[in-house]
Scaffold this motif. Structure first.
Motif: not given
Length: 103
Positions: A99-101
């Motif tokens: 998932p994006p940070v």
């Protein structure tokens, strides 16, 4: 207007008859409910052929419809179920990338 179904001068015996019939129906209903609640089957195939199970399960939709009609007639709203929250964990092996940070 004269009533053809008349038991007495004041109709007292007609009321007693109706009360007796209502009491008999309630007693029979209580006996059937007790029999349904206390009997069991060792496997599902026995329950498919049980006359008591068939009779009681065929009456359930009628009872639910009667309850709905009474609720509508009295203007009562149906009880709302409490909201339930389900926490689900994501399985990362199902995703191509992480998932994006956020910064």
């Amino acid at each position: 207007m004269r009533n053809d179904f008349h038991f007495g001068e004041n109709g007292l015996s007609a009321r007693r008859f109706r009360v007796a019939v209502a009491a008999l129906c309630l007693a029979l209903l209580a006996m059937l409910a007790f029999a349904q609640a206390t009997h069991f089957h060792s496997n599902q195939t026995d329950a498919d052929h049980c006359q008591l199970c068939i009779a009681m399960h065929s009456a359930v939709p009628v009872a639910a419809a009667t309850a709905a009609i009474v609720m509508v007639a009295f203007g009562v709203s149906a009880p709302q179920p409490a909201p339930t929250f389900v926490l689900r964990q994501r399985i990362s092996s199902l995703f191509i990338r992480p998932p994006p940070v956020s910064c």
